[in-house]
Scaffold this motif. Sequence first.
Motif, PDB file in Angstrom:
ATOM      1  N   ASP A 164       0.839  -1.204   0.000  1.00 52.59           N
ATOM      2  CA  ASP A 164       0.000   0.000   0.000  1.00 52.59           C
ATOM      3  C   ASP A 164       0.874   1.254   0.000  1.00 52.59           C
ATOM      4  OD1 ASP A 164       1.027   0.110   2.526  1.00 52.59           O
ATOM      5  OD2 ASP A 164      -0.891   0.014   3.572  1.00 52.59           O
ATOM      6  N   ARG A 165       2.157   1.100  -0.332  1.00 47.32           N
ATOM      7  CA  ARG A 165       3.182   2.143  -0.391  1.00 47.32           C
ATOM      8  C   ARG A 165       3.775   2.480   0.972  1.00 47.32           C
ATOM      9  NH1 ARG A 165       0.687   6.893  -4.015  1.00 47.32           N
ATOM     10  NH2 ARG A 165      -0.995   6.620  -2.519  1.00 47.32           N
ATOM     11  N   TYR A 166       3.065   2.178   2.058  1.00 50.41           N
ATOM     12  CA  TYR A 166       3.603   2.369   3.403  1.00 50.41           C
ATOM     13  C   TYR A 166       4.016   1.037   4.019  1.00 50.41           C
ATOM     14  CZ  TYR A 166       1.304   6.831   2.719  1.00 50.41           C
ATOM     15  OH  TYR A 166       0.907   8.037   2.195  1.00 50.41           O
ATOM     16  N   ARG A 167       3.519  -0.016   3.438  1.00 44.11           N
ATOM     17  CA  ARG A 167       3.751  -1.355   3.963  1.00 44.11           C
ATOM     18  C   ARG A 167       3.878  -2.287   2.767  1.00 44.11           C
ATOM     19  NH1 ARG A 167      -0.749  -4.336   6.268  1.00 44.11           N
ATOM     20  NH2 ARG A 167      -1.831  -2.428   5.684  1.00 44.11           N
ATOM     21  N   LEU A 168       4.708  -3.295   2.898  1.00 43.65           N
ATOM     22  CA  LEU A 168       4.849  -4.310   1.859  1.00 43.65           C
ATOM     23  C   LEU A 168       4.884  -5.660   2.534  1.00 43.65           C
ATOM     24  CD1 LEU A 168       7.020  -4.358  -1.291  1.00 43.65           C
ATOM     25  CD2 LEU A 168       7.258  -6.249   0.331  1.00 43.65           C
ATOM     26  N   SER A 169       4.152  -6.617   1.975  1.00 43.86           N
ATOM     27  CA  SER A 169       4.145  -7.975   2.508  1.00 43.86           C
ATOM     28  C   SER A 169       4.413  -8.940   1.369  1.00 43.86           C
ATOM     29  CB  SER A 169       2.790  -8.286   3.154  1.00 43.86           C
ATOM     30  OG  SER A 169       2.797  -9.582   3.725  1.00 43.86           O
ATOM     31  N   THR A 170       5.291  -9.883   1.604  1.00 37.38           N
ATOM     32  CA  THR A 170       5.611 -10.859   0.572  1.00 37.38           C
ATOM     33  C   THR A 170       5.826 -12.227   1.202  1.00 37.38           C
ATOM     34  OG1 THR A 170       7.089 -11.376  -1.294  1.00 37.38           O
ATOM     35  CG2 THR A 170       8.083 -10.325   0.639  1.00 37.38           C
ATOM     36  N   ARG A 171       5.319 -13.249   0.543  1.00 36.67           N
ATOM     37  CA  ARG A 171       5.496 -14.611   1.036  1.00 36.67           C
ATOM     38  C   ARG A 171       5.847 -15.524  -0.123  1.00 36.67           C
ATOM     39  NH1 ARG A 171       1.749 -18.526   4.927  1.00 36.67           N
ATOM     40  NH2 ARG A 171       3.221 -20.264   4.903  1.00 36.67           N
ATOM     41  N   THR A 172       6.763 -16.426   0.136  1.00 41.22           N
ATOM     42  CA  THR A 172       7.227 -17.373  -0.872  1.00 41.22           C
ATOM     43  C   THR A 172       6.743 -18.772  -0.529  1.00 41.22           C
ATOM     44  OG1 THR A 172       9.197 -16.026  -1.270  1.00 41.22           O
ATOM     45  CG2 THR A 172       9.259 -18.307  -2.014  1.00 41.22           C
ATOM     46  N   LEU A 173       6.142 -19.440  -1.505  1.00 45.51           N
ATOM     47  CA  LEU A 173       5.649 -20.805  -1.337  1.00 45.51           C
ATOM     48  C   LEU A 173       6.400 -21.732  -2.285  1.00 45.51           C
ATOM     49  CD1 LEU A 173       1.805 -20.077  -1.308  1.00 45.51           C
ATOM     50  CD2 LEU A 173       3.309 -20.343   0.659  1.00 45.51           C
ATOM     51  N   VAL A 174       6.591 -22.949  -1.849  1.00 47.15           N
ATOM     52  CA  VAL A 174       7.240 -23.954  -2.690  1.00 47.15           C
ATOM     53  C   VAL A 174       6.162 -24.902  -3.198  1.00 47.15           C
ATOM     54  CG1 VAL A 174       8.949 -25.787  -2.808  1.00 47.15           C
ATOM     55  CG2 VAL A 174       9.374 -23.786  -1.364  1.00 47.15           C
ATOM     56  N   PRO A 175       5.826 -24.846  -4.498  1.00 45.18           N
ATOM     57  CA  PRO A 175       4.761 -25.703  -5.026  1.00 45.18           C
ATOM     58  C   PRO A 175       5.229 -27.135  -5.232  1.00 45.18           C
ATOM     59  CG  PRO A 175       5.692 -24.378  -6.782  1.00 45.18           C
ATOM     60  CD  PRO A 175       6.389 -23.957  -5.508  1.00 45.18           C
ATOM     61  N   ALA A 176       4.253 -28.000  -5.466  1.00 47.42           N
ATOM     62  CA  ALA A 176       4.578 -29.415  -5.682  1.00 47.42           C
ATOM     63  C   ALA A 176       5.317 -29.618  -6.984  1.00 47.42           C
ATOM     64  CB  ALA A 176       3.291 -30.237  -5.673  1.00 47.42           C
ATOM     65  N   GLY A 177       5.062 -28.754  -7.968  1.00 49.66           N
ATOM     66  CA  GLY A 177       5.741 -28.861  -9.253  1.00 49.66           C
ATOM     67  C   GLY A 177       5.968 -27.491  -9.845  1.00 49.66           C
ATOM     68  N   PRO A 178       7.043 -27.281 -10.605  1.00 49.06           N
ATOM     69  CA  PRO A 178       7.342 -25.970 -11.173  1.00 49.06           C
ATOM     70  C   PRO A 178       6.412 -25.656 -12.347  1.00 49.06           C
ATOM     71  CG  PRO A 178       8.936 -27.574 -11.961  1.00 49.06           C
ATOM     72  CD  PRO A 178       8.079 -28.295 -10.969  1.00 49.06           C
ATOM     73  N   PRO A 179       6.253 -24.366 -12.690  1.00 49.74           N
ATOM     74  CA  PRO A 179       5.424 -24.003 -13.839  1.00 49.74           C
ATOM     75  C   PRO A 179       6.114 -24.398 -15.141  1.00 49.74           C
ATOM     76  CG  PRO A 179       6.554 -22.079 -12.985  1.00 49.74           C
ATOM     77  CD  PRO A 179       6.845 -23.199 -12.037  1.00 49.74           C
ATOM     78  N   SER A 180       5.322 -24.421 -16.214  1.00 52.82           N
ATOM     79  CA  SER A 180       5.907 -24.769 -17.511  1.00 52.82           C
ATOM     80  C   SER A 180       6.883 -23.691 -17.966  1.00 52.82           C
ATOM     81  CB  SER A 180       4.797 -24.950 -18.549  1.00 52.82           C
ATOM     82  OG  SER A 180       3.967 -23.791 -18.614  1.00 52.82           O
ATOM     83  N   ARG A 181       6.653 -22.447 -17.558  1.00 48.79           N
ATOM     84  CA  ARG A 181       7.581 -21.338 -17.831  1.00 48.79           C
ATOM     85  C   ARG A 181       7.292 -20.235 -16.830  1.00 48.79           C
ATOM     86  NH1 ARG A 181       3.679 -21.226 -21.789  1.00 48.79           N
ATOM     87  NH2 ARG A 181       2.538 -19.263 -22.051  1.00 48.79           N
ATOM     88  N   PRO A 182       8.243 -19.335 -16.602  1.00 47.28           N
ATOM     89  CA  PRO A 182       8.008 -18.254 -15.625  1.00 47.28           C
ATOM     90  C   PRO A 182       6.798 -17.415 -16.009  1.00 47.28           C
ATOM     91  CG  PRO A 182      10.332 -18.413 -16.191  1.00 47.28           C
ATOM     92  CD  PRO A 182       9.611 -19.318 -17.146  1.00 47.28           C
ATOM     93  N   TRP A 183       6.132 -16.868 -14.978  1.00 44.59           N
ATOM     94  CA  TRP A 183       4.911 -16.070 -15.208  1.00 44.59           C
ATOM     95  C   TRP A 183       4.772 -15.053 -14.087  1.00 44.59           C
ATOM     96  CZ3 TRP A 183       0.498 -14.964 -12.462  1.00 44.59           C
ATOM     97  CH2 TRP A 183      -0.589 -14.442 -13.181  1.00 44.59           C
ATOM     98  N   ALA A 184       4.198 -13.906 -14.405  1.00 44.21           N
ATOM     99  CA  ALA A 184       3.930 -12.893 -13.388  1.00 44.21           C
ATOM    100  C   ALA A 184       2.674 -12.122 -13.779  1.00 44.21           C
ATOM    101  CB  ALA A 184       5.111 -11.945 -13.229  1.00 44.21           C
ATOM    102  N   GLY A 185       1.866 -11.782 -12.790  1.00 45.12           N
ATOM    103  CA  GLY A 185       0.658 -11.007 -13.027  1.00 45.12           C
ATOM    104  C   GLY A 185       0.106 -10.489 -11.707  1.00 45.12           C
TER     105      GLY A 185
END
Length: 356
Positions: A164-185
Amino acid sequence: MPNSELMPIAVFARRSGLTSSALRFYADSGLLNPAETDPISGYRYYSAAQVARATVLRQLREIAMPLAAVEAVLVAGADEASRLVDDHVAKVVGDAAAARRKAAFIKSALGDVPGQPLALLKGPVLTDAVEQVLTATAREPEMPVLAGLRIEASQESLTLTATDRYRLSTRTLVPAGPPSRPWAGTVDGDELRAAVAEIRRSALVRLDAVPHGIWLRVAEREDRHCRLLPEEFPDHRLMLASLGEVTTRVTVSKELFLRALEEHPGERVALHVAAHGLTVRSADDAHPGIPLPATSTGPDLRIRFELTTLYPAVSTAIGPDVMLDLRGHDQPVTIRSADRGDLTALAMPVRPVHSA
């Protein structure tokens, strides 16, 4: 002749915000009859006492309430009228959500583009992560992207980020399998919040990316679609990379820290970190501080925060103890679990009262 205190329809239209044609329609519908009608000319006149009813009528129609429901609201008492308005809004929101899901199916069929698998995750893990990170979103009309959650899929992980520009939250998860290619949205936060609420008890959830959104697919349940936001997400990676060196580090019980923040009477709070522990004070020193047992390294430091910025960052931390990495009284503080690094929050301090 009409009473001199009555208003012609054109004047009443300006007072009420309704057009003359709308007033004629509502009169014919029996919702808002003129106070008087000239028997010869047919001109309609309204009283000042009718302005309030006309205004409520206009407002109810502006939220697309049907005439029958409008009539029920106008004759009901305050409590019943409020309930009727809430029921109508709930129906509108539900209909909109259903329409959005159907539109997602239609767009997918029109494009005939198969979804790109992003990750396979446990339902409770994904739900908790989304709810934790979404606490850092904000609703700002000029920057709608701040209400979204950034999803980044790589070969190693799935990263969720919100700010929200004053606060940033980020979390990383390890999935059961990787994606077919990198993606962001960047996914609509409200839609994602509603979607994950239904998958908490699902053993596995598959995330698929499509051109206009993502699908959350669960066995024996209806797939849920969340649309992508078109605006550019803030460059949070640049901000993280530009953070200064940590000068003071303090570890404190999350429960005790939250209790002290809850008991704090002001809108701003000051943290005083010293060798003997952590003290939660009022930003203006108007109230006595609350000392907390803590371990710290580095020089003593006093730093101030808006309570609405600091509290959510602490409350979403994982585990019994939280670690605060401090870089100075005017630099972002990093807040995370003392023993786990997959959820990280950044909180911006406020300037001291005497600062220019």
